[in-house]
Each structure stands twice: as structure tokens, then as C-alpha cells.
Motif scaffolding. Structure first.
Motif, PDB file in Angstrom:
ATOM      1  N   UNK A  66      89.366  51.810  -0.220  1.00 53.12           N
ATOM      2  CA  UNK A  66      88.731  52.124   1.072  1.00 53.12           C
ATOM      3  C   UNK A  66      88.491  50.852   1.881  1.00 53.12           C
ATOM      4  N   UNK A  67      87.988  49.819   1.195  1.00 52.97           N
ATOM      5  CA  UNK A  67      87.731  48.569   1.905  1.00 52.97           C
ATOM      6  C   UNK A  67      89.046  47.911   2.354  1.00 52.97           C
ATOM      7  N   UNK A  68      90.055  47.984   1.478  1.00 48.47           N
ATOM      8  CA  UNK A  68      91.357  47.388   1.831  1.00 48.47           C
ATOM      9  C   UNK A  68      91.911  48.057   3.099  1.00 48.47           C
ATOM     10  N   UNK A  69      91.815  49.388   3.148  1.00 51.20           N
ATOM     11  CA  UNK A  69      92.315  50.120   4.331  1.00 51.20           C
ATOM     12  C   UNK A  69      91.514  49.722   5.569  1.00 51.20           C
ATOM     13  N   UNK A  76      85.398  35.085  -8.989  1.00 44.71           N
ATOM     14  CA  UNK A  76      84.142  35.716  -8.557  1.00 44.71           C
ATOM     15  C   UNK A  76      83.589  36.432  -9.779  1.00 44.71           C
ATOM     16  N   UNK A  77      82.399  36.066 -10.203  1.00 41.18           N
ATOM     17  CA  UNK A  77      81.868  36.551 -11.470  1.00 41.18           C
ATOM     18  C   UNK A  77      80.395  36.921 -11.326  1.00 41.18           C
ATOM     19  N   UNK A  78      80.023  38.082 -11.869  1.00 40.23           N
ATOM     20  CA  UNK A  78      78.600  38.429 -11.925  1.00 40.23           C
ATOM     21  C   UNK A  78      78.094  39.189 -10.716  1.00 40.23           C
ATOM     22  N   UNK A  79      78.966  39.646  -9.854  1.00 42.85           N
ATOM     23  CA  UNK A  79      78.519  40.366  -8.657  1.00 42.85           C
ATOM     24  C   UNK A  79      78.793  41.867  -8.727  1.00 42.85           C
ATOM     25  N   UNK A  80      79.185  42.355  -9.903  1.00 40.65           N
ATOM     26  CA  UNK A  80      79.469  43.779 -10.047  1.00 40.65           C
ATOM     27  C   UNK A  80      80.620  44.188  -9.135  1.00 40.65           C
ATOM     28  N   UNK A  81      80.632  45.472  -8.702  1.00 41.68           N
ATOM     29  CA  UNK A  81      81.712  45.951  -7.829  1.00 41.68           C
ATOM     30  C   UNK A  81      81.809  45.160  -6.522  1.00 41.68           C
ATOM     31  N   UNK A  82      80.681  44.606  -6.078  1.00 42.96           N
ATOM     32  CA  UNK A  82      80.691  43.819  -4.842  1.00 42.96           C
ATOM     33  C   UNK A  82      81.629  42.619  -4.949  1.00 42.96           C
ATOM     34  N   UNK A  83      81.869  42.160  -6.186  1.00 39.22           N
ATOM     35  CA  UNK A  83      82.789  41.030  -6.380  1.00 39.22           C
ATOM     36  C   UNK A  83      84.216  41.390  -5.959  1.00 39.22           C
ATOM     37  N   UNK A  84      84.617  42.642  -6.238  1.00 39.24           N
ATOM     38  CA  UNK A  84      85.962  43.095  -5.842  1.00 39.24           C
ATOM     39  C   UNK A  84      86.057  43.144  -4.313  1.00 39.24           C
ATOM     40  N   UNK A  85      84.958  43.602  -3.685  1.00 39.71           N
ATOM     41  CA  UNK A  85      84.956  43.708  -2.209  1.00 39.71           C
ATOM     42  C   UNK A  85      84.985  42.313  -1.586  1.00 39.71           C
ATOM     43  N   UNK A  86      84.253  41.398  -2.218  1.00 39.69           N
ATOM     44  CA  UNK A  86      84.273  40.013  -1.725  1.00 39.69           C
ATOM     45  C   UNK A  86      85.690  39.433  -1.830  1.00 39.69           C
ATOM     46  N   UNK A  87      86.365  39.764  -2.918  1.00 36.93           N
ATOM     47  CA  UNK A  87      87.736  39.268  -3.111  1.00 36.93           C
ATOM     48  C   UNK A  87      88.677  39.826  -2.033  1.00 36.93           C
ATOM     49  N   UNK A  88      88.562  41.126  -1.748  1.00 39.15           N
ATOM     50  CA  UNK A  88      89.404  41.747  -0.703  1.00 39.15           C
ATOM     51  C   UNK A  88      89.110  41.088   0.648  1.00 39.15           C
ATOM     52  N   UNK A  89      87.820  40.869   0.917  1.00 42.69           N
ATOM     53  CA  UNK A  89      87.419  40.237   2.188  1.00 42.69           C
ATOM     54  C   UNK A  89      87.978  38.828   2.302  1.00 42.69           C
ATOM     55  N   UNK A  90      87.929  38.103   1.197  1.00 39.10           N
ATOM     56  CA  UNK A  90      88.438  36.721   1.170  1.00 39.10           C
ATOM     57  C   UNK A  90      89.941  36.708   1.462  1.00 39.10           C
TER      58      UNK A  90
END
Ligand code: DQA
Length: 156
Positions: A48-51, A137-151
Motif C-alpha cells: 500500500x505504501x509502495x503504491x 533499519x533495525x528495531x522499528x517493527x513494521x515501521x522499519x519496512x515503511x521507512x525503507x520504502x520511503x528511503x
């Protein structure tokens, strides 16, 4: 003019999100470390975030087989514009996944739900793939994946 617009949309980037061993069991694994989200929910969140960020495609893949992960990385190595990987326990010892990631032309982001640097087992604090990743990115839970997509979105 319309031809030009068509070319732009064909250039919209593609991202892949790869999860390794035991991550299919999210939701049932230790909630203290991994929270309660299931893999299906995590995949939905990330796609969803990627889209929303304009990626044309977001391929989500999970396997419990190291060779299958190596083959998937090889297969995607020249076709994706960004890769996010949480290899699970392979993080700590898989030189095969390290070497496969070296083949990836695009930036690779290593993500862990838990903060591996602060886990009690000493073996878990070491990652053998970090040196071939643009970021960890480590220790941020699912938010880490979203941060990675944003980056990745900011850089592509
Ligand atoms: C993990 C941490 C690893 O040590 C563990 O083996 C996992 C998940 C994480 O997301 O925190 O399976 O990569």
C-alpha cells in the motif's frame, strides 16, 4: 505529448520486499520481539505504501529455503530498482545470501523488526549482510519496512 507521458509511466520504479525464514510465522512468534502483525498484513502495509509513493510494482516474497531466497535475489538482481530484505536468522550466518545480494544493481535495505544489536543472544547481534546493504533499519517493527520504502522512494 501522450507518448512522453507513456514513457514516464514505464519508468516508474519497481521494488521487491523479501522475507526469510520463519517470517511466515509472524503473529505467532514472540510478540515482545516481533509484535502481533502477520506476514499478510505486513505485505499489505508495504505494498500500500509502495503504491502511494508511486512505485509501479512491489513484489513480496517469503521463503524458508535458503537456496530459494538466493535464486529469487539472483532473478531480481537486474530488474528491480530497490530491494528490501529481512533474511531472518540467515542474517547472522548466510554468506550465500550475502554473495547473492552483491549481485543486486539497485540499493538494498536490510530491515529487522527487532533491534538485533540489543538482543540477548550474542550471535544475533551480528549481521553478515550489512556490508552489501545501503542501509540497515533495525528495531522499528513494521515501521522499519515503511521507512525503507520511503528511503528508496526519495532516491529513485
Ligand atoms: C529478525 C531477527 C533475527 O535474529 C531473527 O532470526 C528473525 C527476525 C527481525 O526481524 O528482528 O527471524 O530478522
Amino acid at each position: 505529448m501522450s507518448g512522453w507521458c507513456g514513457e514516464i509511466s514505464m519508468l516508474r520504479p519497481a521494488v521487491a520486499v523479501l522475507n526469510g525464514c520463519n517470517l511466515n510465522m509472524l503473529g505467532q512468534r514472540n510478540h515482545e520481539h516481533y509484535g502481533t502483525i502477520t506476514l499478510a498484513e505486513l505485505d499489505d502495509l508495504v505494498t500500500g505504501r509502495a503504491a502511494a509513493l508511486g512505485f509501479a510494482a512491489c513484489t513480496c516474497f517469503q521463503t524458508n529455503h535458503e537456496g530459494a531466497m538466493v535464486e529469487k535475489i539472483q532473478q531480481l538482481s537486474q530488474s528491480v530498482d530497490g530491494m528490501i530484505i529481512n533474511p531472518g536468522a540467515w542474517t547472522h550466518y548466510s554468506f550465500a545470501i550475502h554473495d547473492a545480494l552483491e549481485l543486486v544493481a539497485a540499493p538494498v535495505i536490510e530491515v529487522h523488526l527487532s533491534d538485533i544489536a540489543k538482543r540477548k543472544e550474542e550471535w544475533r547481534r551480528r549481521s553478515v549482510i550489512s556490508d552489501v546493504c545501503a542501509r540497515t533499519i533495525s528495531g522499528k517493527g513494521p515501521a522499519g519496512y515503511l521507512e525503507a520504502i520511503g528511503w528508496l522512494a526519495e532516491r529513485l
